[in-house]
Design an enzyme around this catalytic site. Sequence first.
Site, short mmCIF file in Angstrom:
data_model
loop_
_atom_site.label_atom_id
_atom_site.label_comp_id
_atom_site.label_asym_id
_atom_site.label_seq_id
_atom_site.Cartn_x
_atom_site.Cartn_y
_atom_site.Cartn_z
N TYR A 33 16.76 -38.87 -18.96
CA TYR A 33 17.20 -37.62 -18.37
C TYR A 33 16.62 -37.45 -16.97
CZ TYR A 33 12.66 -35.26 -19.27
OH TYR A 33 11.35 -34.91 -19.26
N ARG A 52 15.52 -42.57 -9.54
CA ARG A 52 14.69 -42.73 -10.75
C ARG A 52 15.57 -42.85 -12.00
NH1 ARG A 52 10.22 -38.33 -11.90
NH2 ARG A 52 12.09 -37.11 -12.32
N LYS A 151 11.78 -42.13 -17.80
CA LYS A 151 11.96 -40.70 -18.12
C LYS A 151 12.86 -40.57 -19.34
CE LYS A 151 12.59 -36.29 -15.74
NZ LYS A 151 11.34 -35.67 -16.18
N1 PMP Z 1 5.08 -36.31 -15.47
C1 PMP Z 1 5.78 -35.93 -16.56
C2 PMP Z 1 5.34 -36.41 -17.90
C3 PMP Z 1 6.90 -35.09 -16.43
O1 PMP Z 1 7.62 -34.72 -17.52
C4 PMP Z 1 7.27 -34.62 -15.14
C5 PMP Z 1 8.42 -33.68 -14.95
N2 PMP Z 1 9.63 -34.22 -15.34
C6 PMP Z 1 6.51 -35.05 -14.03
C7 PMP Z 1 5.44 -35.90 -14.24
C8 PMP Z 1 6.89 -34.63 -12.64
O2 PMP Z 1 8.00 -35.35 -12.17
P1 PMP Z 1 9.02 -34.71 -11.12
O3 PMP Z 1 8.20 -34.30 -9.94
O4 PMP Z 1 9.93 -35.81 -10.80
O5 PMP Z 1 9.66 -33.55 -11.80
#
Ligand code: PMP
Length: 287
Positions: A33, A52, A151
């Site tokens: 996601y 990503r 992710k």
């Molecule tokens: N680490 C984890 C485990 C997350 O779930 C998230 C948010 N999705 C992030 C870091 C931060 O990533 P981003 O800045 O791309 O939202």
Amino acid sequence: MNRSVYLNGEFVPEADARVSVFDRAFLMGDGVYEVTSVLDARLVDFDGHLARLQRSCEALSLVNPYDRERWLAIHREAVARNGLTDGMVYLQITRGSSGDRDFLWPDPSQCPPTVVLFTQSKPGLAESPAGRAGIKVISLDDLRWGRRDIKSVQLLYACWAKTLARQAGCADAWLVEDGLVTEGASSNTYLVKDRRIITRQLSRAILHGITRSAVLRLAREAALEVEQRGFSIAEAQAADEAFITSASMFVTPVIEIDGVHVGTGHPGPVVARLREIYIEEMRKAAI
Ligand code: PMP
């Protein structure tokens, strides 16, 4: 709520957006996601999130069914159809349903992915109380799997950790492995000491935050030094300031860790400035 939700090629009312009980994301957590923030009805760092998404798909041999233009058009249509001004667009690709439960990955040519995309409205997202006042966090052992750079929708421990944090009166959990903080349950983690920003280096142990990447670039442009290494909870508690980043929280100060004030126990100047710069730059560059 009656959102218009994207499902496998069309927009449908959310009540009609149905997926098979055999979908592999439902049975196995077999999907990936992305969450992209929306400010002033425009997408924040869209290309970062799409890059990503591609990496997550490739890591799991999932087929990303659309190119950039198609994804952008779907995101924009979701924003427009739902009258979204501030909030998020959530997208998910799963390995689909082969009509039964089976551990083995099906042949993608026999099993098209399921694609879902929906909006979440958060009026005033950039002016959230947490962003101004900061948040408290607890620490927990990091019990997740070894490919946190992907992710995936397999968020069982993140949900558990967030719930334990909430029960302790906190907004997030900082996860610790071998004595060092990996990241937050849904954020990347930082401390500030003597105007130097310290955050864990990229590896398979953490998600490579899209916000992290932009914030580190902006920090360097603002003449702040950046050091990428692990740190302990004790080091963070003794820092001048601490913060988290994520697409929906931007840069958010952390004022207390496991009941111990960080710095003055109030948001400090470096983090407040970084938040301001980040939101300003992202608003300007949003598409
Ligand atoms: N680490 C984890 C485990 C997350 O779930 C998230 C948010 N999705 C992030 C870091 C931060 O990533 P981003 O800045 O791309 O939202």
